[in-house]
Enzyme design. Structure first.
Site, short mmCIF file in Angstrom:
data_model
loop_
_atom_site.label_atom_id
_atom_site.label_comp_id
_atom_site.label_asym_id
_atom_site.label_seq_id
_atom_site.Cartn_x
_atom_site.Cartn_y
_atom_site.Cartn_z
N SER A 118 0.82 -1.20 0.00
CA SER A 118 0.00 0.00 0.00
C SER A 118 0.85 1.25 0.00
O SER A 118 0.33 2.34 -0.22
CB SER A 118 -0.93 0.00 1.21
N HIS A 139 -2.09 -3.03 -6.68
CA HIS A 139 -2.65 -2.68 -5.37
C HIS A 139 -4.16 -2.84 -5.40
O HIS A 139 -4.88 -2.01 -5.97
CB HIS A 139 -2.25 -1.23 -5.02
N GLU A 151 -4.96 -0.34 -8.36
CA GLU A 151 -3.98 0.72 -8.63
C GLU A 151 -2.74 0.00 -9.19
O GLU A 151 -2.14 -0.82 -8.50
CB GLU A 151 -3.67 1.42 -7.29
N ASN A 189 -3.57 6.14 -1.34
CA ASN A 189 -3.27 6.45 0.06
C ASN A 189 -2.74 7.87 0.27
O ASN A 189 -2.83 8.40 1.37
CB ASN A 189 -2.31 5.41 0.64
N1 CAA Z 1 -16.15 -11.01 -0.13
C1 CAA Z 1 -17.23 -11.06 -0.93
N2 CAA Z 1 -18.28 -10.24 -0.78
C2 CAA Z 1 -18.25 -9.37 0.24
C3 CAA Z 1 -17.15 -9.26 1.12
C4 CAA Z 1 -16.06 -10.13 0.88
N3 CAA Z 1 -14.97 -10.08 1.65
N4 CAA Z 1 -17.40 -8.28 2.02
C5 CAA Z 1 -18.60 -7.77 1.72
N5 CAA Z 1 -19.11 -8.41 0.65
C6 CAA Z 1 -20.36 -8.12 -0.07
C7 CAA Z 1 -21.58 -8.52 0.71
O1 CAA Z 1 -21.96 -9.84 0.40
C8 CAA Z 1 -22.61 -7.51 0.20
O2 CAA Z 1 -23.09 -7.89 -1.07
P1 CAA Z 1 -24.53 -7.37 -1.61
O3 CAA Z 1 -24.67 -5.92 -1.25
O4 CAA Z 1 -24.47 -7.61 -3.08
O5 CAA Z 1 -25.49 -8.24 -0.87
C9 CAA Z 1 -21.78 -6.26 -0.02
O6 CAA Z 1 -20.43 -6.69 -0.18
C10 CAA Z 1 -21.91 -5.32 1.14
O7 CAA Z 1 -21.52 -6.01 2.32
P2 CAA Z 1 -22.31 -5.95 3.69
O8 CAA Z 1 -23.78 -5.85 3.44
O9 CAA Z 1 -21.80 -7.03 4.56
O10 CAA Z 1 -21.81 -4.64 4.40
P3 CAA Z 1 -21.84 -3.15 3.92
O11 CAA Z 1 -22.99 -2.81 3.06
O12 CAA Z 1 -21.61 -2.42 5.18
O13 CAA Z 1 -20.54 -3.02 2.99
C11 CAA Z 1 -18.24 -2.70 2.58
C12 CAA Z 1 -19.28 -3.40 3.41
C13 CAA Z 1 -18.28 -3.24 1.14
C14 CAA Z 1 -16.90 -3.03 3.19
C15 CAA Z 1 -18.56 -1.15 2.54
O14 CAA Z 1 -18.73 -0.68 3.85
C16 CAA Z 1 -17.46 -0.34 1.90
O15 CAA Z 1 -17.39 -0.23 0.68
N6 CAA Z 1 -16.59 0.26 2.75
C17 CAA Z 1 -15.44 1.04 2.29
C18 CAA Z 1 -14.35 0.09 1.89
C19 CAA Z 1 -13.13 0.82 1.44
O16 CAA Z 1 -13.04 2.03 1.38
N7 CAA Z 1 -12.12 0.01 1.08
C20 CAA Z 1 -10.81 0.54 0.70
C21 CAA Z 1 -9.96 0.57 1.93
S1 CAA Z 1 -8.36 1.20 1.55
C22 CAA Z 1 -7.52 -0.12 0.96
O17 CAA Z 1 -7.95 -1.23 0.91
C23 CAA Z 1 -6.15 0.16 0.47
C24 CAA Z 1 -5.08 0.48 1.40
O18 CAA Z 1 -3.94 0.46 0.92
C25 CAA Z 1 -5.25 0.87 2.80
#
Ligand code: CAA
Length: 294
Positions: A118, A139, A151, A189
């Protein structure tokens, strides 16, 4: 490309193995800990179940996906036939340099060596190999099966041909690749972490509370999670280490990590993975309970 090796069975590694196997690639998942491999396979099965439940995959797709993943604890054996290796080990420069040196010896001369880092410099990682033109950043975002972005980070020496191959491969996973150059924090990031740091400063300076800050960003800016919940989700230790890379790399004071973040990491409050960060986490419960008390 057919054979993909993924190094690291943690959150990112198991997600990356999941998507490659889902889209028909033969995957070798490598982790030095046998228990981590078992846990990774269980997590992949659980996440495939979510996709089956919502009708995105069939039970047969799930079985076929799992059938395309084999595991090993040996890097040398695990990368021996790889067309591409994606390294998703812990964010530690020394560890990554060691793994890339080892992969360079054991992987076919034609293999592309990618890292899911990251924030660690791709150019520095590439310099630990004899094939810097074939080293690149790939990424993925967490959760990998859900988030569309990859990315694609070009190191100083990464070739045009290798970049084009990784862009195309990302599209085969139904992701949207974005090409960026290798500077601290890349793009994702560099923009995300100052926002998270500012949210922590806003809390630290008593301007508002945890839920209030997150609500402002969720309802005011349509973010799926507020910045404090997102910090917990990413891991507060990971946020701190990325901010330090930005601060060291650019020397600009606004990247300096908030002292509250430093204190929380020192106290072992690392977010969801440790059970507590700005919020408390109970396995199986989606309820958000604020943990931070001023
Ligand atoms: N695998 C498969 N499917 C998944 C999953 C996984 N690990 N996690 C969640 N899902 C699916 C669920 O089945 C659900 O599907 P449907 O809507 O089609 O039914 C959907 O994703 C939403 O999940 P939830 O209902 O359980 O929960 P939610 O609506 O609260 O969403 C989330 C969860 C997708 C994580 C959402 O909150 C989100 O998009 N959050 C922001 C995530 C983000 O910003 N990620 C980037 C982080 S930074 C990074 O990764 C890089 C770095 O270098 C730090």
């Amino acid at each position: 490309m057919k054979n993909i090796s993924v190094i690291g069975g943690g959150t990112m590694g198991n997600g990356i193995a999941h998507v490659f196997a889902q889209f028909g690639f033969d995957v070798t998942l490598i982790d030095v800990q046998p228990a981590a491999l078992e846990k990774a396979l269980q997590t992949i099965a659980n996440n495939l179940d979510r996709q089956v439940k919502k009708g995105a995959l069939t039970e047969e797709d799930k079985a076929a996906t799992l059938g395309r993943i084999r595991t090993t604890t040996s890097i040398a054996e695990g990368v021996a036939l790889a067309d591409l290796v994606v390294e998703a080990a812990t964010e530690n420069v020394g560890l990554k340099l060691k793994i890339f040196g080892e992969m360079d010896q054991a992987a076919p001369a034609t293999a592309i060596l990618a890292t899911n880092t990251s924030s660690i410099s791709i150019t520095q990682i590439a310099a630990a190999t004899k094939r810097p033109t074939q080293v690149i950043g790939m990424h993925f975002m967490n959760p990998v099966p859900v988030m569309k972005l990859v990315e694609v980070i070009r190191g100083y020496a990464t070739s045009d041909a290798v970049t084009a191959q990784i862009m195309e491969l990302s599209r085969q996973l139904e992701k949207v690749p974005v090409e960026v150059n290798d500077y601290p924090g890349f793009v994702a990031n560099r923009i995300l972490m100052p926002m998270i740091n500012e949210a922590i400063y806003t809390l630290f300076e008593g301007v508002s509370g945890v839920e209030e800050i997150d609500t402002v960003m969720k309802l005011g800016m349509a973010h799926p999670m507020g910045p404090l919940q997102l910090a917990d989700f990413i891991g507060l230790d990971v946020c701190l280490s990325i901010l330090r890379v930005l601060h060291d790399g650019f020397g600009r004071p606004h990247y300096a990590p908030c002292p509250l973040l430093v204190n929380m990491v020192t106290a072992g409050k690392l977010g969801a993975k440790s059970g507590e960060g700005f919020y408390k986490y109970t396995p199986g419960s989606k309820e958000l309970v604020v943990a931070y008390k001023r």
